[in-house]
Write an enzyme that holds these catalytic residues in place. Structure first.
Site, mmCIF file in Angstrom:
data_model
loop_
_atom_site.group_PDB
_atom_site.id
_atom_site.type_symbol
_atom_site.label_atom_id
_atom_site.label_comp_id
_atom_site.label_asym_id
_atom_site.label_seq_id
_atom_site.Cartn_x
_atom_site.Cartn_y
_atom_site.Cartn_z
ATOM 1 N N PHE A 52 8.208 -1.004 7.539
ATOM 2 C CA PHE A 52 8.546 0.383 7.871
ATOM 3 C C PHE A 52 9.951 0.743 7.423
ATOM 4 O O PHE A 52 10.813 -0.113 7.226
ATOM 5 C CB PHE A 52 8.420 0.616 9.386
ATOM 6 C CG PHE A 52 9.426 -0.141 10.216
ATOM 7 C CD1 PHE A 52 10.695 0.377 10.447
ATOM 8 C CD2 PHE A 52 9.100 -1.374 10.771
ATOM 9 C CE1 PHE A 52 11.624 -0.316 11.214
ATOM 10 C CE2 PHE A 52 10.024 -2.080 11.539
ATOM 11 C CZ PHE A 52 11.298 -1.544 11.759
ATOM 12 N N ILE B 157 4.914 6.554 -3.313
ATOM 13 C CA ILE B 157 6.334 6.446 -3.618
ATOM 14 C C ILE B 157 7.186 6.894 -2.435
ATOM 15 O O ILE B 157 6.825 7.815 -1.695
ATOM 16 C CB ILE B 157 6.688 7.270 -4.872
ATOM 17 C CG1 ILE B 157 8.103 6.940 -5.363
ATOM 18 C CG2 ILE B 157 6.519 8.772 -4.625
ATOM 19 C CD1 ILE B 157 8.419 7.494 -6.739
ATOM 20 N N ALA C 85 8.267 5.959 7.674
ATOM 21 C CA ALA C 85 7.165 5.655 6.768
ATOM 22 C C ALA C 85 6.756 4.198 6.934
ATOM 23 O O ALA C 85 7.581 3.340 7.265
ATOM 24 C CB ALA C 85 7.576 5.927 5.326
ATOM 25 N N GLY D 222 4.363 1.112 4.982
ATOM 26 C CA GLY D 222 3.568 0.635 3.856
ATOM 27 C C GLY D 222 3.538 -0.883 3.911
ATOM 28 O O GLY D 222 4.597 -1.518 3.969
ATOM 29 N N CYS E 182 5.677 9.910 -0.367
ATOM 30 C CA CYS E 182 4.398 9.387 0.122
ATOM 31 C C CYS E 182 3.210 10.175 -0.423
ATOM 32 O O CYS E 182 2.109 10.111 0.122
ATOM 33 C CB CYS E 182 4.360 9.368 1.656
ATOM 34 S SG CYS E 182 5.672 8.380 2.406
ATOM 35 N N GLY F 154 0.825 -1.191 0.000
ATOM 36 C CA GLY F 154 0.000 0.000 0.000
ATOM 37 C C GLY F 154 0.866 1.250 0.000
ATOM 38 O O GLY F 154 2.093 1.187 0.006
#
Length: 268
Positions: A198, A77, A184, A186, A215, A74
């Site tokens: 992460f 970038i 971050a 995803g 992001c 998910g």
């Protein structure tokens, strides 16, 4: 949750190629689904690479045509590279899977990690990851001699920092005293088992983020532990602290399936 094991794949000169690590994730994911291995967190560094999640738009990719690896997680970038600690927790979750709860647990472990080094971080509503909050808008310094009233970011929903000089770059958000992302997150969940995870900015060259819209967020920036703390800090310093908090948060979590509400029935 079962006991969490850690596998340190490679750091520094032994940083792991992104595609190689992605394949390793698939192998561990399959084994976890078959219950032949316990919940496992892969920890590593990558050589410099841009990766794009499923929601990435063309307008968020590098303007200079720098290659990007499209992945099945998910999010949008981002960049991975030296000085950034990567964690891929591969865990079996009860069904129906509560993805948000899994993300919140990862955030909590990273928030605790930052706190151990003396840095206060938090969550931002509607934005995953771990954040350092900026000053209120009225207290932020003017950019390029412009007052806030004339700041182009306030009037252009498609504002692109890449076209407006380094003072607007995501890597300079700390100097502008704006919100900035420290870590971050995803993920992907397949067959009830998580993948991806992460990235925690320890001491990377954050100007790598200036080539993209990190992001997909145009009104905030990126930061690192070293920048925020104003001192040298390395992956080796952070690694055992991250492991401690991941172990504590993930092993002690009271996992529960996502609540599914039954559709209401019409009454006559």
């Amino acid at each position: 949750m079962s006991e969490l094991r850690f596998v340190r794949l490679g750091f520094g000169e032994d940083a792991v190629d992104y595609r190689e690590a992605w394949q390793k994730q698939r192998e561990v994911h399959a084994a976890r689904f078959e219950d032949t291995v316990p919940d496992t967190c892969l920890l590593l560094e990558h050589p410099p690479v841009y990766t794009a999640g499923r929601r990435t738009t063309d307008s968020e990719r590098p303007l200079d045509g720098t290659p990007v690896i499209d992945v099945d997680r998910g999010g949008k970038i981002t960049w991975h590279g030296p000085g950034q600690l990567i964690g891929y927790p591969i865990q079996k979750l009860p069904r129906p899977v509560d993805v948000v709860a899994h993300v919140r647990r990862l955030e909590e472990a990273l928030i605790r990690t930052a706190a151990d080094f003396g840095l206060e971080t938090t969550r931002v509503e509607g934005r995953s990851g771990v954040w350092v909050l900026g000053d209120p808008v009225e207290e932020r310094p003017a950019i390029g001699g412009l007052s806030l009233d004339f700041d182009p970011r306030l009037h252009d929903e498609e504002f692109d920092a890449r076209l407006h000089g380094p003072e607007y770059a995501p890597s300079n958000a700390g100097q502008r005293r704006e919100d900035r992302k420290l870590a971050a997150i995803g993920i992907r969940v397949a067959k009830g088992v998580t993948m991806h995870g992460f990235s925690l900015n320890v001491n990377p060259d954050t100007t790598w983020f200036d080539r993209i819209v990190p992001c997909g967020i145009r009104d905030a920036g990126v930061t690192s532990l070293a920048y925020e703390l104003g001192r040298d800090i390395g992956i080796a310093d952070v690694l055992p602290v991250v492991e401690k908090h991941l172990k504590d948060v993930l092993e002690n979590a009271e996992l529960a399936p996502r609540t599914v509400e039954s559709p209401s029935r019409a009454t006559a």
